[in-house]
Motif scaffolding. Structure first.
Motif, PDB file in Angstrom:
ATOM      1  N   LEU A 190      -0.588   3.354  11.392  1.00 38.61           N
ATOM      2  CA  LEU A 190      -0.113   2.978  10.061  1.00 38.61           C
ATOM      3  C   LEU A 190      -0.123   4.219   9.173  1.00 38.61           C
ATOM      4  O   LEU A 190      -1.171   4.834   8.970  1.00 38.61           O
ATOM      5  N   ARG A 191       1.042   4.580   8.682  1.00 39.03           N
ATOM      6  CA  ARG A 191       1.186   5.729   7.788  1.00 39.03           C
ATOM      7  C   ARG A 191       1.607   5.228   6.416  1.00 39.03           C
ATOM      8  O   ARG A 191       2.439   4.320   6.298  1.00 39.03           O
ATOM      9  N   ALA A 192       1.032   5.829   5.386  1.00 43.56           N
ATOM     10  CA  ALA A 192       1.336   5.400   4.026  1.00 43.56           C
ATOM     11  C   ALA A 192       1.159   6.565   3.068  1.00 43.56           C
ATOM     12  O   ALA A 192       0.498   7.554   3.390  1.00 43.56           O
ATOM     13  N   THR A 193       1.770   6.430   1.892  1.00 44.25           N
ATOM     14  CA  THR A 193       1.600   7.406   0.821  1.00 44.25           C
ATOM     15  C   THR A 193       1.124   6.677  -0.427  1.00 44.25           C
ATOM     16  O   THR A 193       1.469   5.512  -0.654  1.00 44.25           O
ATOM     17  N   ALA A 210      -5.280  -3.665   6.505  1.00 42.83           N
ATOM     18  CA  ALA A 210      -4.643  -3.516   7.809  1.00 42.83           C
ATOM     19  C   ALA A 210      -5.480  -4.155   8.913  1.00 42.83           C
ATOM     20  O   ALA A 210      -4.941  -4.831   9.803  1.00 42.83           O
ATOM     21  N   GLU A 211      -6.789  -3.968   8.880  1.00 44.80           N
ATOM     22  CA  GLU A 211      -7.654  -4.590   9.888  1.00 44.80           C
ATOM     23  C   GLU A 211      -7.582  -6.108   9.803  1.00 44.80           C
ATOM     24  O   GLU A 211      -7.557  -6.800  10.829  1.00 44.80           O
ATOM     25  N   ARG A 212      -7.561  -6.645   8.596  1.00 44.09           N
ATOM     26  CA  ARG A 212      -7.449  -8.088   8.427  1.00 44.09           C
ATOM     27  C   ARG A 212      -6.103  -8.594   8.949  1.00 44.09           C
ATOM     28  O   ARG A 212      -6.031  -9.644   9.605  1.00 44.09           O
ATOM     29  N   ALA A 213      -5.043  -7.859   8.701  1.00 42.77           N
ATOM     30  CA  ALA A 213      -3.724  -8.272   9.179  1.00 42.77           C
ATOM     31  C   ALA A 213      -3.643  -8.211  10.697  1.00 42.77           C
ATOM     32  O   ALA A 213      -3.037  -9.088  11.328  1.00 42.77           O
ATOM     33  N   VAL A 214      -4.256  -7.204  11.307  1.00 47.88           N
ATOM     34  CA  VAL A 214      -4.243  -7.096  12.766  1.00 47.88           C
ATOM     35  C   VAL A 214      -4.973  -8.278  13.388  1.00 47.88           C
ATOM     36  O   VAL A 214      -4.526  -8.858  14.384  1.00 47.88           O
ATOM     37  N   ALA A 220      -3.870 -11.062  22.037  1.00 44.14           N
ATOM     38  CA  ALA A 220      -4.877 -11.227  23.078  1.00 44.14           C
ATOM     39  C   ALA A 220      -5.750  -9.990  23.200  1.00 44.14           C
ATOM     40  O   ALA A 220      -6.945 -10.086  23.477  1.00 44.14           O
ATOM     41  N   ARG A 221      -5.183  -8.827  23.008  1.00 45.13           N
ATOM     42  CA  ARG A 221      -5.941  -7.569  23.050  1.00 45.13           C
ATOM     43  C   ARG A 221      -5.765  -6.869  21.710  1.00 45.13           C
ATOM     44  O   ARG A 221      -4.651  -6.535  21.327  1.00 45.13           O
ATOM     45  N   GLN A 222      -6.866  -6.657  21.007  1.00 49.72           N
ATOM     46  CA  GLN A 222      -6.790  -6.020  19.708  1.00 49.72           C
ATOM     47  C   GLN A 222      -6.528  -4.522  19.866  1.00 49.72           C
ATOM     48  O   GLN A 222      -7.367  -3.794  20.401  1.00 49.72           O
ATOM     49  N   PRO A 223      -5.378  -4.034  19.415  1.00 52.57           N
ATOM     50  CA  PRO A 223      -5.094  -2.597  19.526  1.00 52.57           C
ATOM     51  C   PRO A 223      -5.990  -1.788  18.589  1.00 52.57           C
ATOM     52  O   PRO A 223      -6.509  -2.300  17.598  1.00 52.57           O
ATOM     53  N   ARG A 224      -6.165  -0.520  18.906  1.00 55.98           N
ATOM     54  CA  ARG A 224      -6.938   0.373  18.056  1.00 55.98           C
ATOM     55  C   ARG A 224      -6.077   0.794  16.878  1.00 55.98           C
ATOM     56  O   ARG A 224      -4.942   1.240  17.039  1.00 55.98           O
ATOM     57  N   LEU A 225      -6.630   0.657  15.676  1.00 51.56           N
ATOM     58  CA  LEU A 225      -5.884   0.917  14.449  1.00 51.56           C
ATOM     59  C   LEU A 225      -6.197   2.316  13.932  1.00 51.56           C
ATOM     60  O   LEU A 225      -7.357   2.708  13.821  1.00 51.56           O
ATOM     61  N   THR A 226      -5.139   3.046  13.620  1.00 49.73           N
ATOM     62  CA  THR A 226      -5.259   4.373  13.016  1.00 49.73           C
ATOM     63  C   THR A 226      -4.486   4.365  11.705  1.00 49.73           C
ATOM     64  O   THR A 226      -3.283   4.062  11.692  1.00 49.73           O
ATOM     65  N   VAL A 227      -5.165   4.686  10.609  1.00 51.00           N
ATOM     66  CA  VAL A 227      -4.556   4.690   9.281  1.00 51.00           C
ATOM     67  C   VAL A 227      -4.491   6.122   8.768  1.00 51.00           C
ATOM     68  O   VAL A 227      -5.514   6.825   8.745  1.00 51.00           O
ATOM     69  N   ARG A 228      -3.312   6.554   8.376  1.00 52.85           N
ATOM     70  CA  ARG A 228      -3.116   7.884   7.809  1.00 52.85           C
ATOM     71  C   ARG A 228      -2.501   7.721   6.425  1.00 52.85           C
ATOM     72  O   ARG A 228      -1.406   7.173   6.275  1.00 52.85           O
ATOM     73  N   LEU A 229      -3.229   8.208   5.422  1.00 50.72           N
ATOM     74  CA  LEU A 229      -2.786   8.085   4.035  1.00 50.72           C
ATOM     75  C   LEU A 229      -2.765   9.464   3.400  1.00 50.72           C
ATOM     76  O   LEU A 229      -3.702  10.258   3.584  1.00 50.72           O
ATOM     77  N   GLN A 230      -1.700   9.756   2.675  1.00 48.42           N
ATOM     78  CA  GLN A 230      -1.606  11.018   1.971  1.00 48.42           C
ATOM     79  C   GLN A 230      -0.977  10.782   0.604  1.00 48.42           C
ATOM     80  O   GLN A 230      -0.318   9.764   0.351  1.00 48.42           O
ATOM     81  N   ARG A 231      -1.203  11.735  -0.277  1.00 46.18           N
ATOM     82  CA  ARG A 231      -0.679  11.621  -1.635  1.00 46.18           C
ATOM     83  C   ARG A 231       0.820  11.900  -1.633  1.00 46.18           C
ATOM     84  O   ARG A 231       1.299  12.819  -0.963  1.00 46.18           O
ATOM     85  N   ALA A 232       1.564  11.056  -2.311  1.00 43.37           N
ATOM     86  CA  ALA A 232       3.022  11.233  -2.390  1.00 43.37           C
ATOM     87  C   ALA A 232       3.351  12.482  -3.184  1.00 43.37           C
ATOM     88  O   ALA A 232       2.685  12.816  -4.174  1.00 43.37           O
ATOM     89  N   GLU A 233       4.381  13.182  -2.737  1.00 44.01           N
ATOM     90  CA  GLU A 233       4.795  14.399  -3.427  1.00 44.01           C
ATOM     91  C   GLU A 233       5.419  14.043  -4.777  1.00 44.01           C
ATOM     92  O   GLU A 233       6.076  13.016  -4.932  1.00 44.01           O
ATOM     93  N   LYS A 234       5.182  14.879  -5.737  1.00 38.34           N
ATOM     94  CA  LYS A 234       5.732  14.645  -7.073  1.00 38.34           C
ATOM     95  C   LYS A 234       7.242  14.762  -7.056  1.00 38.34           C
ATOM     96  O   LYS A 234       7.802  15.623  -6.390  1.00 38.34           O
ATOM     97  N   GLY A 235       7.871  13.859  -7.783  1.00 39.30           N
ATOM     98  CA  GLY A 235       9.327  13.873  -7.850  1.00 39.30           C
ATOM     99  C   GLY A 235      10.010  13.071  -6.764  1.00 39.30           C
ATOM    100  O   GLY A 235      11.229  13.031  -6.722  1.00 39.30           O
ATOM    101  N   THR A 236       9.204  12.446  -5.835  1.00 37.10           N
ATOM    102  CA  THR A 236       9.807  11.646  -4.769  1.00 37.10           C
ATOM    103  C   THR A 236       9.536  10.184  -5.021  1.00 37.10           C
ATOM    104  O   THR A 236       8.615   9.829  -5.734  1.00 37.10           O
TER     105      THR A 236
END
Length: 236
Positions: A190-193, A210-214, A220-236
């Motif tokens: 899961l990638r987000a800004t 995200a963990e609650r949604a998963v 049947a098999r819970q996948p491993r969750l990886t969350v990557r969050l970064q600050r959105a660039e200014k002006g975008t």
């Protein structure tokens, strides 16, 4: 949601029916996995694979109609052509030029010839591909869902539907501006800004959502969750 039309693996003892479930099930607690959210009523947690009382949910098998049809058509056409030429020779006619040429080439060319090696490599690769298709389940876009008991209906969740659910849950978190989820059999990325709030607070809330949604997907098999969050660039 996806049904189980491909059926169980050939030779297995599973023959229970399958049914198409509404895609809305994946977005709520009706999926039956995980604890309930406040105000949404109680749900019963389904034991996951490897836990006591869990029922193993096998992957769905693809019918492989296209590869089987193409292979059968090619073998039928080639076999019919050879059979026609042999029958024609037996009837007193001359053999086709291509078959005589092929026989001469196979009789005169050495095994280290480039065309012999190339033809053998292509044939081996084609045979290996057919073996892989025959021995693997396929249907990689369908994730098996947990089952309540041996007689329960087999259900599967489409990967794209799961990705949409996770993306929507991520966008509900305050501070998230953009989100994208990639769901695989054993891993979810899961990638987000974020464009406001403290990024650590946003990451904590996003991970919890995200963990609650998963869990609520009911896989049947819970996948491993990886969350990557970064600050959105200014002006975008």
């Amino acid at each position: 949601m996806s049904d189980g039309t491909p059926g169980p693996r050939p030779g297995s003892e599973e023959s229970e029916p399958t049914v198409r479930l509404p895609s809305a099930v994946a977005t709520g607690t009706a999926a039956g996995a995980g604890t309930a959210e406040p105000g949404h009523g109680a749900t019963r947690r389904i034991p996951q694979q490897g836990e006591p009382g869990a029922v193993r949910a096998r992957r769905f098998w693809s019918s492989r109609r296209v590869p089987a049809a193409v292979t059968a058509a090619a073998i039928l056409a080639l076999g019919g052509l050879f059979l026609y030429d042999v029958a024609s020779v037996r009837a007193g006619r001359k053999a086709m030029y291509w078959r005589k040429k092929l026989a001469d080439e196979l009789a005169t060319r050495h095994l280290d010839d480039t065309w012999i090696i190339l033809g053998a490599s292509v044939s081996a690769a084609l045979g290996l591909w057919l073996l892989v298709l025959a021995l693997t389940p396929g249907e990689r876009s369908v994730l098996p869902m947990a089952r309540r008991g041996p007689d329960a209906v087999r259900a599967g969740l489409d990967r794209h539907a799961a990705e949409l659910v996770l993306r929507d849950r991520a966008m509900e978190v305050s501070g998230v501006r953009w989100a994208r989820a990639v769901v695989k059999r054993r891993r979810i990325k899961l990638r987000a800004t974020s464009h406001f709030r403290d990024i650590d607070d946003v990451r904590r809330d996003l991970t919890e959502a995200a963990e609650r949604a998963v869990r609520q997907l009911g896989l049947a098999r819970q996948p491993r969750l990886t969350v990557r969050l970064q600050r959105a660039e200014k002006g975008t």
